[in-house]
Design an enzyme around this catalytic site. Structure first.
Site, PDB file in Angstrom:
ATOM      1  N   SER A 115      -1.732 -11.240  -8.253  1.00 59.05           N
ATOM      2  CA  SER A 115      -1.771 -10.471  -9.509  1.00 59.05           C
ATOM      3  C   SER A 115      -2.134 -11.290 -10.731  1.00 59.05           C
ATOM      4  O   SER A 115      -1.516 -11.142 -11.792  1.00 59.05           O
ATOM      5  CB  SER A 115      -0.435  -9.771  -9.762  1.00 59.05           C
TER       6      SER A 115
ATOM      7  N   ASP B  43       1.720  -4.169  -9.376  1.00 60.99           N
ATOM      8  CA  ASP B  43       1.528  -5.478 -10.002  1.00 60.99           C
ATOM      9  C   ASP B  43       1.987  -5.476 -11.466  1.00 60.99           C
ATOM     10  O   ASP B  43       2.654  -6.404 -11.928  1.00 60.99           O
ATOM     11  CB  ASP B  43       0.039  -5.877  -9.957  1.00 60.99           C
TER      12      ASP B  43
ATOM     13  N   SER C 210      -4.680 -10.664 -12.330  1.00 61.41           N
ATOM     14  CA  SER C 210      -5.177  -9.642 -13.266  1.00 61.41           C
ATOM     15  C   SER C 210      -4.037  -9.031 -14.056  1.00 61.41           C
ATOM     16  O   SER C 210      -4.135  -8.872 -15.276  1.00 61.41           O
ATOM     17  CB  SER C 210      -5.886  -8.502 -12.527  1.00 61.41           C
TER      18      SER C 210
ATOM     19  N   HIS D 102       0.834  -1.210   0.000  1.00 60.60           N
ATOM     20  CA  HIS D 102       0.000   0.000   0.000  1.00 60.60           C
ATOM     21  C   HIS D 102       0.869   1.260   0.000  1.00 60.60           C
ATOM     22  O   HIS D 102       0.502   2.279   0.578  1.00 60.60           O
ATOM     23  CB  HIS D 102      -1.006  -0.007   1.168  1.00 60.60           C
ATOM     24  N   THR D 103       2.007   1.137  -0.633  1.00 55.56           N
ATOM     25  CA  THR D 103       2.901   2.287  -0.774  1.00 55.56           C
ATOM     26  C   THR D 103       2.906   2.808  -2.207  1.00 55.56           C
ATOM     27  O   THR D 103       3.261   3.959  -2.432  1.00 55.56           O
ATOM     28  CB  THR D 103       4.346   1.909  -0.393  1.00 55.56           C
ATOM     29  N   ASP D 104       2.530   1.956  -3.188  1.00 51.89           N
ATOM     30  CA  ASP D 104       2.692   2.383  -4.593  1.00 51.89           C
ATOM     31  C   ASP D 104       1.865   3.628  -4.916  1.00 51.89           C
ATOM     32  O   ASP D 104       2.354   4.571  -5.528  1.00 51.89           O
ATOM     33  CB  ASP D 104       2.425   1.233  -5.594  1.00 51.89           C
TER      34      ASP D 104
ATOM     35  N   GLY E 254      -4.476 -12.857  -4.578  1.00 51.07           N
ATOM     36  CA  GLY E 254      -3.657 -11.687  -4.270  1.00 51.07           C
ATOM     37  C   GLY E 254      -2.278 -11.780  -4.906  1.00 51.07           C
ATOM     38  O   GLY E 254      -1.326 -11.147  -4.459  1.00 51.07           O
TER      39      GLY E 254
ATOM     40  N   GLY F  87      -7.772 -14.581  -7.508  1.00 49.08           N
ATOM     41  CA  GLY F  87      -8.262 -14.188  -6.185  1.00 49.08           C
ATOM     42  C   GLY F  87      -7.283 -14.500  -5.079  1.00 49.08           C
ATOM     43  O   GLY F  87      -7.620 -14.399  -3.905  1.00 49.08           O
TER      44      GLY F  87
HETATM   45  C1  GLA Z   1      -2.970  -4.380  -4.923  1.00 49.53           C
HETATM   46  C2  GLA Z   1      -2.826  -3.259  -5.942  1.00 49.53           C
HETATM   47  C3  GLA Z   1      -1.392  -2.747  -5.947  1.00 49.53           C
HETATM   48  C4  GLA Z   1      -0.915  -2.380  -4.551  1.00 49.53           C
HETATM   49  C5  GLA Z   1      -1.203  -3.516  -3.586  1.00 49.53           C
HETATM   50  C6  GLA Z   1      -0.873  -3.174  -2.156  1.00 49.53           C
HETATM   51  O1  GLA Z   1      -2.214  -5.481  -5.329  1.00 49.53           O
HETATM   52  O2  GLA Z   1      -3.179  -3.707  -7.226  1.00 49.53           O
HETATM   53  O3  GLA Z   1      -1.300  -1.640  -6.811  1.00 49.53           O
HETATM   54  O4  GLA Z   1      -1.500  -1.186  -4.117  1.00 49.53           O
HETATM   55  O5  GLA Z   1      -2.560  -3.934  -3.648  1.00 49.53           O
HETATM   56  O6  GLA Z   1       0.487  -2.979  -1.991  1.00 49.53           O
END
Ligand code: GLA
Length: 423
Positions: A147, A198, A149, A54-56, A145, A143
């Protein structure tokens, strides 16, 4: 619950699709569905973020690796602007999208991701991109987490780049353009908010390296990443990835809520983004006091905790890179733990499955463990001694069974390659 775990049952490991298998499966699905051969096959990986969560979207730092688990896409361009899509995850039915006249959020369901990439490229001035037929085959858990997508949007972006000779896929700088198209597809067509971690991971990671990604918008491609050696073997380590199977959902408003709290906080503090604050704190001779001073300017207690997470997490990315390069495994593990605890208590994006998995991993001998990705379900990672991953995963699976959680699934994580043409 259909697939609730049973204690003592061996934990399932998710296999990878190797080059030959992926190419053959995607080509076959394409031929069976569309009655002809594809023009080529491309692939892109899922990712795990080692630290920097949650830094991007706060212009911060992240440290992902590409997983060996990839999504393969077999594609053939069309003369018209129709997109036809099939995936091995579905029942063989074909999703159809018309690119002409397509508007934001104009496609429902999973087809929004690949069709959204073509739409985004066309919207950003690449009108030569037309319709296509595509078949997807993937071993990236959906689902989880991890990526799935981005694996889909980035493999599509690279395929379209090649097929329409846009000329972006060949180097790191060009790939930034494709990353933007992939992000636009996810944010504006699929309505799944994402901050770039991601897609950068899927497009820019290299084997045996972690990608130190600096998300400050003012940086050019050259300065926004550096490849950090990530040789777990040399340190006698293994990285366990465990998908808790608690379904991860980022488009239910929680992710957007965290983002907007951060934006409001930056506004209140009079800075462009929270990275500015993190850098000020990092440069201070008394960092704890500097952070307290910043938090003291915010009246809302929840906002204070969100900001504390972002600022400390950006600091932990720096510390992790230093610790890992120095072979300080204990410190690297401690930083994993601190990251998770901050995400649980300050950012509040964990769920019981993530917290239990992390807790059991720590008690089973991991140097450190943390959730990875957006949270609200999804996966954890644990830094363990080489050969111990399966044992730690089994302990977690047994605890999940006792608690009536779904059976988790494990992956062996090796830092792998980014999106590429396969055939
Ligand atoms: C998801 C979002 C990313 C990033 C993470 C948390 O994967 O797609 O962009 O914000 O959460 O780090």
């Amino acid at each position: 619950m259909a697939n609730t775990s049973t204690q003592g049952q061996p934990v399932q490991y998710l296999p990878t699709l190797e080059h030959d298998e992926g190419v053959a499966a995607a080509t076959k699905l394409f031929a069976v569905t569309f009655g002809t051969e594809p023009s080529g096959v491309w692939s892109a990986p899922g990712r795990v973020n080692l630290i920097g969560e949650h830094t991007d979207y706060n212009a911060g730092l992240c440290l992902p690796i590409a997983l060996p688990h990839r999504t393969f896409i077999a594609v053939r361009p069309r003369e018209d602007t129709t997109v036809r899509l099939v995936s091995d995850l579905g029942d063989g039915s074909v999703a159809q999208v018309e690119l002409g006249g397509l508007k934001v959020l104009g496609v429902k369901g999973w087809a929004a991701y690949p069709a959204g990439v073509a739409w985004a490229l066309r919207e950003s001035g690449h009108g030569e991109v037309r319709g296509f037929d595509a078949a997807f085959v993937s071993c990236v858990p959906v689902g989880g987490g991890l990526s799935s997508s981005a694996a889909m949007t980035c493999s599509t972006a690279l395929a379209l780049d090649d097929l329409y000779q846009l000329g972006f896929g060949g180097d790191d700088e060009g790939r930034v353009t494709l990353i933007k198209a992939a992000m636009m597809a996810e944010n504006d067509m699929a309505g799944a908010s994402t901050g770039g971690l991601d897609q950068n991971a899927s497009m820019r990671c290299t084997p045996n390296h972690a990608l130190l990604l600096d998300c400050r918008p003012e940086l050019d491609a050259l300065h926004s990443v550096s490849q950090q050696s990530f040789d777990l073997d040399a340190l006698g380590l293994e990285l366990l990835v465990l998908d808790t199977q608690a379904k991860h959902q980022l488009n239910d408003g929680q992710y957007a809520n965290r983002r907007s709290t951060c934006e409001q906080a930056a506004k209140t503090l009079g800075v462009a983004n929270l990275r500015v604050v993190a850098d000020e704190v990092a440069a201070s001779s008394d960092q704890a006091q500097a952070l307290m001073d910043v938090l003291g300017q915010l009246s809302d207690e929840t906002m204070r905790r969100r900001v504390r997470h972002v600022v400390t997490e950006i600091g932990r990315v720096r510390s992790f890179v230093t610790a890992f390069a120095a072979g300080d495994v204990a410190e690297a593990g401690r930083l994993f733990n601190a990251s998770h605890d901050s995400l649980a208590h300050d950012y509040e994006v964990t769920v019981p499955e993530l917290d239990v998995a992390v807790d059991v991993a720590r008690r089973s001998g991991a140097y450190g463990a943390r959730m990875t990705g957006g949270g609200f379900g999804g996966s954890i990672i644990a830094l363990v001694d080489k050969g111990q991953g399966r044992h730690v995963a089994q302990h977690i699976a047994d605890e999940f069974a006792l608690r009536g959680f779904h059976a988790p699934r494990a992956l062996a994580a090796v830092a792998s390659d980014s999106a590429r043409r396969e055939a």
